[in-house]
Design a protein around this motif. Sequence first.
Motif, PDB file in Angstrom:
ATOM      1  N   PRO A  46       0.824  -1.203   0.000  1.00 42.48           N
ATOM      2  CA  PRO A  46       0.000   0.000   0.000  1.00 42.48           C
ATOM      3  C   PRO A  46       0.860   1.256   0.000  1.00 42.48           C
ATOM      4  CG  PRO A  46      -0.614  -1.457   1.789  1.00 42.48           C
ATOM      5  CD  PRO A  46       0.612  -2.012   1.161  1.00 42.48           C
ATOM      6  N   GLN A  47       0.283   2.325  -0.480  1.00 46.13           N
ATOM      7  CA  GLN A  47       0.952   3.616  -0.514  1.00 46.13           C
ATOM      8  C   GLN A  47       0.745   4.338   0.811  1.00 46.13           C
ATOM      9  OE1 GLN A  47       2.742   4.310  -3.382  1.00 46.13           O
ATOM     10  NE2 GLN A  47       2.139   2.196  -3.734  1.00 46.13           N
ATOM     11  N   GLY A  48       1.493   5.387   1.033  1.00 46.90           N
ATOM     12  CA  GLY A  48       1.291   6.239   2.187  1.00 46.90           C
ATOM     13  C   GLY A  48       1.838   5.650   3.473  1.00 46.90           C
ATOM     14  N   THR A  49       1.535   6.333   4.547  1.00 44.86           N
ATOM     15  CA  THR A  49       1.998   5.963   5.876  1.00 44.86           C
ATOM     16  C   THR A  49       0.813   5.501   6.705  1.00 44.86           C
ATOM     17  OG1 THR A  49       3.705   7.652   5.699  1.00 44.86           O
ATOM     18  CG2 THR A  49       3.241   6.805   7.905  1.00 44.86           C
ATOM     19  N   PRO A  50       0.919   4.383   7.409  1.00 41.76           N
ATOM     20  CA  PRO A  50      -0.225   3.926   8.214  1.00 41.76           C
ATOM     21  C   PRO A  50      -0.459   4.820   9.427  1.00 41.76           C
ATOM     22  CG  PRO A  50       1.661   2.486   8.542  1.00 41.76           C
ATOM     23  CD  PRO A  50       2.042   3.463   7.476  1.00 41.76           C
ATOM     24  N   PRO A  51      -1.673   4.808   9.953  1.00 40.81           N
ATOM     25  CA  PRO A  51      -1.947   5.542  11.194  1.00 40.81           C
ATOM     26  C   PRO A  51      -1.102   4.995  12.336  1.00 40.81           C
ATOM     27  CG  PRO A  51      -3.990   4.735  10.215  1.00 40.81           C
ATOM     28  CD  PRO A  51      -2.858   4.112   9.465  1.00 40.81           C
TER      29      PRO A  51
ATOM     30  N   SER B 168      -2.276   9.503  15.111  1.00 39.71           N
ATOM     31  CA  SER B 168      -1.663  10.440  14.174  1.00 39.71           C
ATOM     32  C   SER B 168      -1.528   9.740  12.832  1.00 39.71           C
ATOM     33  CB  SER B 168      -0.296  10.902  14.678  1.00 39.71           C
ATOM     34  OG  SER B 168       0.612   9.811  14.732  1.00 39.71           O
ATOM     35  N   ASP B 169      -1.475  10.535  11.780  1.00 40.79           N
ATOM     36  CA  ASP B 169      -1.276  10.006  10.438  1.00 40.79           C
ATOM     37  C   ASP B 169      -0.748  11.142   9.569  1.00 40.79           C
ATOM     38  OD1 ASP B 169      -1.352   8.896   7.915  1.00 40.79           O
ATOM     39  OD2 ASP B 169      -3.326   8.023   8.160  1.00 40.79           O
ATOM     40  N   PRO B 170       0.502  11.042   9.131  1.00 42.68           N
ATOM     41  CA  PRO B 170       1.066  12.126   8.324  1.00 42.68           C
ATOM     42  C   PRO B 170       0.316  12.363   7.017  1.00 42.68           C
ATOM     43  CG  PRO B 170       2.739  10.444   8.779  1.00 42.68           C
ATOM     44  CD  PRO B 170       1.451   9.980   9.383  1.00 42.68           C
ATOM     45  N   ASP B 171      -0.424  11.358   6.540  1.00 39.35           N
ATOM     46  CA  ASP B 171      -1.194  11.502   5.303  1.00 39.35           C
ATOM     47  C   ASP B 171      -2.580  12.110   5.543  1.00 39.35           C
ATOM     48  OD1 ASP B 171       0.908  10.176   3.941  1.00 39.35           O
ATOM     49  OD2 ASP B 171       0.048   8.242   4.501  1.00 39.35           O
ATOM     50  N   TYR B 172      -2.981  12.250   6.805  1.00 36.04           N
ATOM     51  CA  TYR B 172      -4.281  12.831   7.180  1.00 36.04           C
ATOM     52  C   TYR B 172      -5.447  12.121   6.501  1.00 36.04           C
ATOM     53  CZ  TYR B 172      -1.216  16.481   8.893  1.00 36.04           C
ATOM     54  OH  TYR B 172      -0.219  17.148   9.538  1.00 36.04           O
ATOM     55  N   ASP B 173      -5.382  10.784   6.476  1.00 32.76           N
ATOM     56  CA  ASP B 173      -6.469  10.059   5.801  1.00 32.76           C
ATOM     57  C   ASP B 173      -7.071   8.950   6.662  1.00 32.76           C
ATOM     58  OD1 ASP B 173      -4.301   8.326   5.634  1.00 32.76           O
ATOM     59  OD2 ASP B 173      -4.623   7.807   3.533  1.00 32.76           O
ATOM     60  N   ILE B 174      -7.079   9.127   7.983  1.00 33.09           N
ATOM     61  CA  ILE B 174      -7.726   8.141   8.857  1.00 33.09           C
ATOM     62  C   ILE B 174      -9.224   8.152   8.561  1.00 33.09           C
ATOM     63  CG2 ILE B 174      -8.293   7.472  11.223  1.00 33.09           C
ATOM     64  CD1 ILE B 174      -5.600   8.650  12.074  1.00 33.09           C
TER      65      ILE B 174
ATOM     66  N   VAL C  86      -8.605  -0.803  16.405  1.00 37.37           N
ATOM     67  CA  VAL C  86      -8.270  -0.966  14.995  1.00 37.37           C
ATOM     68  C   VAL C  86      -8.539   0.363  14.301  1.00 37.37           C
ATOM     69  CG1 VAL C  86      -8.770  -2.214  12.867  1.00 37.37           C
ATOM     70  CG2 VAL C  86      -8.961  -3.388  15.067  1.00 37.37           C
ATOM     71  N   ALA C  87      -7.518   0.866  13.593  1.00 39.34           N
ATOM     72  CA  ALA C  87      -7.664   2.112  12.833  1.00 39.34           C
ATOM     73  C   ALA C  87      -7.489   1.808  11.351  1.00 39.34           C
ATOM     74  CB  ALA C  87      -6.631   3.134  13.285  1.00 39.34           C
ATOM     75  N   HIS C  88      -8.299   2.455  10.532  1.00 39.92           N
ATOM     76  CA  HIS C  88      -8.246   2.306   9.074  1.00 39.92           C
ATOM     77  C   HIS C  88      -7.927   3.659   8.452  1.00 39.92           C
ATOM     78  CE1 HIS C  88     -10.433  -1.624   8.815  1.00 39.92           C
ATOM     79  NE2 HIS C  88     -10.830  -1.230  10.005  1.00 39.92           N
ATOM     80  N   ASP C  89      -7.035   3.653   7.480  1.00 40.11           N
ATOM     81  CA  ASP C  89      -6.921   4.813   6.612  1.00 40.11           C
ATOM     82  C   ASP C  89      -7.122   4.336   5.178  1.00 40.11           C
ATOM     83  OD1 ASP C  89      -4.466   3.825   5.689  1.00 40.11           O
ATOM     84  OD2 ASP C  89      -3.273   5.437   6.543  1.00 40.11           O
ATOM     85  N   ARG C  90      -6.792   5.154   4.216  1.00 38.98           N
ATOM     86  CA  ARG C  90      -7.086   4.814   2.822  1.00 38.98           C
ATOM     87  C   ARG C  90      -6.459   3.489   2.386  1.00 38.98           C
ATOM     88  NH1 ARG C  90      -5.845   8.598  -2.404  1.00 38.98           N
ATOM     89  NH2 ARG C  90      -6.755   7.202  -3.945  1.00 38.98           N
ATOM     90  N   TYR C  91      -5.253   3.190   2.873  1.00 36.63           N
ATOM     91  CA  TYR C  91      -4.534   2.002   2.409  1.00 36.63           C
ATOM     92  C   TYR C  91      -4.213   0.982   3.491  1.00 36.63           C
ATOM     93  CZ  TYR C  91      -3.576   4.917  -1.680  1.00 36.63           C
ATOM     94  OH  TYR C  91      -3.691   5.709  -2.783  1.00 36.63           O
ATOM     95  N   HIS C  92      -4.406   1.304   4.758  1.00 36.45           N
ATOM     96  CA  HIS C  92      -3.887   0.471   5.845  1.00 36.45           C
ATOM     97  C   HIS C  92      -4.949   0.129   6.883  1.00 36.45           C
ATOM     98  CE1 HIS C  92      -0.647   3.159   4.398  1.00 36.45           C
ATOM     99  NE2 HIS C  92       0.073   2.056   4.408  1.00 36.45           N
ATOM    100  N   VAL C  93      -4.712  -0.980   7.574  1.00 37.13           N
ATOM    101  CA  VAL C  93      -5.458  -1.360   8.768  1.00 37.13           C
ATOM    102  C   VAL C  93      -4.412  -1.586   9.843  1.00 37.13           C
ATOM    103  CG1 VAL C  93      -6.999  -3.036   9.840  1.00 37.13           C
ATOM    104  CG2 VAL C  93      -7.267  -2.471   7.415  1.00 37.13           C
ATOM    105  N   VAL C  94      -4.536  -0.889  10.971  1.00 34.02           N
ATOM    106  CA  VAL C  94      -3.538  -0.946  12.030  1.00 34.02           C
ATOM    107  C   VAL C  94      -4.212  -1.381  13.327  1.00 34.02           C
ATOM    108  CG1 VAL C  94      -1.844   0.386  13.338  1.00 34.02           C
ATOM    109  CG2 VAL C  94      -2.205   0.884  10.927  1.00 34.02           C
ATOM    110  N   TYR C  95      -3.577  -2.303  14.042  1.00 35.98           N
ATOM    111  CA  TYR C  95      -4.081  -2.814  15.319  1.00 35.98           C
ATOM    112  C   TYR C  95      -3.217  -2.281  16.448  1.00 35.98           C
ATOM    113  CZ  TYR C  95      -6.696  -6.116  12.491  1.00 35.98           C
ATOM    114  OH  TYR C  95      -7.547  -6.682  11.580  1.00 35.98           O
ATOM    115  N   SER C  96      -3.861  -1.857  17.528  1.00 37.58           N
ATOM    116  CA  SER C  96      -3.109  -1.443  18.711  1.00 37.58           C
ATOM    117  C   SER C  96      -2.654  -2.658  19.484  1.00 37.58           C
ATOM    118  CB  SER C  96      -3.990  -0.564  19.611  1.00 37.58           C
ATOM    119  OG  SER C  96      -4.928  -1.369  20.317  1.00 37.58           O
TER     120      SER C  96
END
Length: 135
Positions: free
Chosen positions: A41-46, A71-77, A122-132
């Motif tokens: 995926p592109q971008g940076t995950p949350p 936080s998300d440097p891509d601002y797409d959460i 669980v956080a989702h942005d445009r390209y990623h799914v991130v688990y705490s």
Amino acid sequence: SIVSTAPSNAYYARLRIRCYADNALGGYADKASFYKSSSPPQGTPPNFESIFRVPEYPEPGQPFNVIALLSDPDYDIESCSLFYRINFGNWIGTSPDSTSGYTYYFALPGLSEGTFVSYFMVAHDRYHVVYSDTF
């Protein structure tokens, strides 16, 4: 050794190993993500900057909040969800009760004395799914 099997439709895998050892609960490792495209995926995950409870140590029967600052440097959460379980039961998913920017607030009911609660997010942005981590 750790063995991870990708779904048949995944072309790319990202494996982050998070290991736990606890005398009471045993041990486990987790954190694998699989993607359907032939490139990552592109971008940076949350990122979960902070997760905390208010109050930190609730009294028996006292409702409490779990608050996550992302936080998300891509601002797409796109979303953040909380999953919790009581006394090692089934996981219950819930949406935030409110948000403020990338701060998410989850209200949980008061529980009786001696109840064990565990949770993760669980956080989702445009390209990623991130688990705490699991708390």
